[in-house]
Scaffold this motif. Sequence first.
Motif, PDB file in Angstrom:
ATOM      1  N   LEU A  33       0.819  -1.214   0.000  1.00  0.00           N
ATOM      2  CA  LEU A  33       0.000   0.000   0.000  1.00  0.00           C
ATOM      3  C   LEU A  33       0.849   1.259   0.000  1.00  0.00           C
ATOM      4  CD1 LEU A  33      -2.714  -1.232   2.447  1.00  0.00           C
ATOM      5  CD2 LEU A  33      -3.031  -0.673   0.041  1.00  0.00           C
ATOM      6  N   PHE A  34       2.000   1.204   0.678  1.00  0.00           N
ATOM      7  CA  PHE A  34       2.903   2.354   0.679  1.00  0.00           C
ATOM      8  C   PHE A  34       3.292   2.717  -0.752  1.00  0.00           C
ATOM      9  CE2 PHE A  34       7.012   4.456   0.956  1.00  0.00           C
ATOM     10  CZ  PHE A  34       6.793   5.382   1.968  1.00  0.00           C
ATOM     11  N   ASP A  35       3.619   1.709  -1.552  1.00  0.00           N
ATOM     12  CA  ASP A  35       3.971   1.963  -2.956  1.00  0.00           C
ATOM     13  C   ASP A  35       2.794   2.546  -3.728  1.00  0.00           C
ATOM     14  OD1 ASP A  35       6.451   0.894  -2.385  1.00  0.00           O
ATOM     15  OD2 ASP A  35       5.991  -1.069  -3.255  1.00  0.00           O
ATOM     16  N   GLU A  36       1.589   2.056  -3.455  1.00  0.00           N
ATOM     17  CA  GLU A  36       0.405   2.488  -4.195  1.00  0.00           C
ATOM     18  C   GLU A  36      -0.145   3.835  -3.721  1.00  0.00           C
ATOM     19  OE1 GLU A  36      -2.420  -0.679  -4.034  1.00  0.00           O
ATOM     20  OE2 GLU A  36      -1.069  -2.076  -5.033  1.00  0.00           O
ATOM     21  N   TRP A  37       0.228   4.274  -2.521  1.00  0.00           N
ATOM     22  CA  TRP A  37      -0.274   5.532  -1.966  1.00  0.00           C
ATOM     23  C   TRP A  37       0.852   6.551  -1.827  1.00  0.00           C
ATOM     24  CZ3 TRP A  37      -5.289   7.027  -0.259  1.00  0.00           C
ATOM     25  CH2 TRP A  37      -6.286   6.113  -0.614  1.00  0.00           C
ATOM     26  N   GLY A  42       5.383   5.479  -9.272  1.00  0.00           N
ATOM     27  CA  GLY A  42       5.155   4.778 -10.522  1.00  0.00           C
ATOM     28  C   GLY A  42       4.165   3.630 -10.369  1.00  0.00           C
ATOM     29  N   ARG A  43       3.676   3.401  -9.142  1.00  0.00           N
ATOM     30  CA  ARG A  43       2.707   2.330  -8.874  1.00  0.00           C
ATOM     31  C   ARG A  43       1.466   2.877  -8.178  1.00  0.00           C
ATOM     32  NH1 ARG A  43       4.962  -2.233  -5.610  1.00  0.00           N
ATOM     33  NH2 ARG A  43       2.942  -3.052  -6.173  1.00  0.00           N
ATOM     34  N   GLU A  44       1.193   4.180  -8.326  1.00  0.00           N
ATOM     35  CA  GLU A  44       0.066   4.807  -7.649  1.00  0.00           C
ATOM     36  C   GLU A  44      -1.249   4.119  -8.039  1.00  0.00           C
ATOM     37  OE1 GLU A  44       2.301   6.335  -9.536  1.00  0.00           O
ATOM     38  OE2 GLU A  44       2.976   8.195  -8.611  1.00  0.00           O
ATOM     39  N   SER A  45      -2.086   3.841  -7.039  1.00  0.00           N
ATOM     40  CA  SER A  45      -3.382   3.219  -7.313  1.00  0.00           C
ATOM     41  C   SER A  45      -4.396   4.275  -7.733  1.00  0.00           C
ATOM     42  CB  SER A  45      -3.885   2.483  -6.072  1.00  0.00           C
ATOM     43  OG  SER A  45      -4.262   3.410  -5.075  1.00  0.00           O
ATOM     44  N   GLU A  46      -5.426   3.834  -8.444  1.00  0.00           N
ATOM     45  CA  GLU A  46      -6.505   4.735  -8.840  1.00  0.00           C
ATOM     46  C   GLU A  46      -7.198   5.321  -7.608  1.00  0.00           C
ATOM     47  OE1 GLU A  46      -7.530   5.980 -11.815  1.00  0.00           O
ATOM     48  OE2 GLU A  46      -5.684   5.070 -12.556  1.00  0.00           O
ATOM     49  N   PHE A  48      -5.924   6.016  -4.740  1.00  0.00           N
ATOM     50  CA  PHE A  48      -5.070   7.078  -4.204  1.00  0.00           C
ATOM     51  C   PHE A  48      -5.168   8.331  -5.062  1.00  0.00           C
ATOM     52  CE2 PHE A  48      -0.730   9.021  -4.454  1.00  0.00           C
ATOM     53  CZ  PHE A  48      -0.794   9.704  -3.245  1.00  0.00           C
ATOM     54  N   LEU A  49      -5.069   8.180  -6.346  1.00  0.00           N
ATOM     55  CA  LEU A  49      -5.118   9.345  -7.238  1.00  0.00           C
ATOM     56  C   LEU A  49      -6.459  10.069  -7.138  1.00  0.00           C
ATOM     57  CD1 LEU A  49      -3.303   7.811 -10.336  1.00  0.00           C
ATOM     58  CD2 LEU A  49      -2.364   9.424  -8.649  1.00  0.00           C
ATOM     59  N   ARG A  50      -7.555   9.330  -6.999  1.00  0.00           N
ATOM     60  CA  ARG A  50      -8.885   9.940  -6.866  1.00  0.00           C
ATOM     61  C   ARG A  50      -9.094  10.590  -5.503  1.00  0.00           C
ATOM     62  NH1 ARG A  50     -10.595   5.003  -9.137  1.00  0.00           N
ATOM     63  NH2 ARG A  50     -11.351   4.421  -7.086  1.00  0.00           N
ATOM     64  N   PHE A  52      -7.053  12.514  -3.747  1.00  0.00           N
ATOM     65  CA  PHE A  52      -6.359  13.792  -3.578  1.00  0.00           C
ATOM     66  C   PHE A  52      -5.660  13.877  -2.222  1.00  0.00           C
ATOM     67  CE2 PHE A  52      -9.686  14.705  -6.670  1.00  0.00           C
ATOM     68  CZ  PHE A  52      -8.905  15.147  -7.726  1.00  0.00           C
ATOM     69  N   ALA A  53      -5.349  12.718  -1.635  1.00  0.00           N
ATOM     70  CA  ALA A  53      -4.650  12.667  -0.354  1.00  0.00           C
ATOM     71  C   ALA A  53      -3.151  12.846  -0.585  1.00  0.00           C
ATOM     72  CB  ALA A  53      -4.900  11.327   0.335  1.00  0.00           C
ATOM     73  N   ARG A  54      -2.453  13.213   0.471  1.00  0.00           N
ATOM     74  CA  ARG A  54      -0.996  13.254   0.401  1.00  0.00           C
ATOM     75  C   ARG A  54      -0.474  11.822   0.449  1.00  0.00           C
ATOM     76  NH1 ARG A  54       0.975  11.710   5.042  1.00  0.00           N
ATOM     77  NH2 ARG A  54       0.104  12.289   7.066  1.00  0.00           N
ATOM     78  N   SER A  55       0.773  11.653   0.141  1.00  0.00           N
ATOM     79  CA  SER A  55       1.396  10.338   0.170  1.00  0.00           C
ATOM     80  C   SER A  55       1.488   9.807   1.592  1.00  0.00           C
ATOM     81  CB  SER A  55       2.815  10.416  -0.404  1.00  0.00           C
ATOM     82  OG  SER A  55       2.797  10.749  -1.766  1.00  0.00           O
ATOM     83  N   LEU A  56       1.495   8.471   1.712  1.00  0.00           N
ATOM     84  CA  LEU A  56       1.760   7.862   3.011  1.00  0.00           C
ATOM     85  C   LEU A  56       3.152   8.275   3.454  1.00  0.00           C
ATOM     86  CD1 LEU A  56       0.419   4.205   2.730  1.00  0.00           C
ATOM     87  CD2 LEU A  56      -0.313   5.945   4.355  1.00  0.00           C
ATOM     88  N   SER A  57       3.306   8.490   4.758  1.00  0.00           N
ATOM     89  CA  SER A  57       4.560   9.007   5.278  1.00  0.00           C
ATOM     90  C   SER A  57       4.783   8.482   6.691  1.00  0.00           C
ATOM     91  CB  SER A  57       4.492  10.537   5.275  1.00  0.00           C
ATOM     92  OG  SER A  57       5.729  11.085   5.631  1.00  0.00           O
ATOM     93  N   VAL A  58       5.961   8.777   7.232  1.00  0.00           N
ATOM     94  CA  VAL A  58       6.298   8.385   8.603  1.00  0.00           C
ATOM     95  C   VAL A  58       5.227   8.897   9.557  1.00  0.00           C
ATOM     96  CG1 VAL A  58       7.973   8.704  10.473  1.00  0.00           C
ATOM     97  CG2 VAL A  58       8.763   8.288   8.133  1.00  0.00           C
TER      98      VAL A  58
END
Length: 122
Positions: A33-37, A42-46, A48-50, A52-58
């Motif tokens: 999920l970290f890769d997809e969010w 390059g592996r963002e999930s649909e 996640f893109l829909r 409009f959240a920020r990326s997963l982070s520490v």
Amino acid sequence: MKNTIHIVHPEGFQRVFTRETQATNPCDVPQELFDEWNHGSGRESEAFLRSFARSLSVGDFVGVDGNYWQCKSCGWEIVKLAYVNNILNQIQENMKNSGNDILRTMMKYASQAASREYREQL
């Protein structure tokens, strides 16, 4: 394997959904999920893109079928749901009481979330 996923950013963003995961071990799902969010992976999930959240982070949390992990600077640490709920409840309470001090409050609790002593107090 179909999993119920709960993504939580301590500042209040939450997303719950069910999806098929590639991982055969539930402990590997947070990294998937970290890769997809994450923007730029390059592996963002649909989803996640829909969102409009920020990326997963520490400091963020990922729940998989009721088990929760917190993102660390290197990898993931399993945490109890009560810990996640306590962080969210404290932030929500402080947002109600603090008015314009929301950012300061978020940073305070995100810092506490990273503190092992704080987790062990729960």
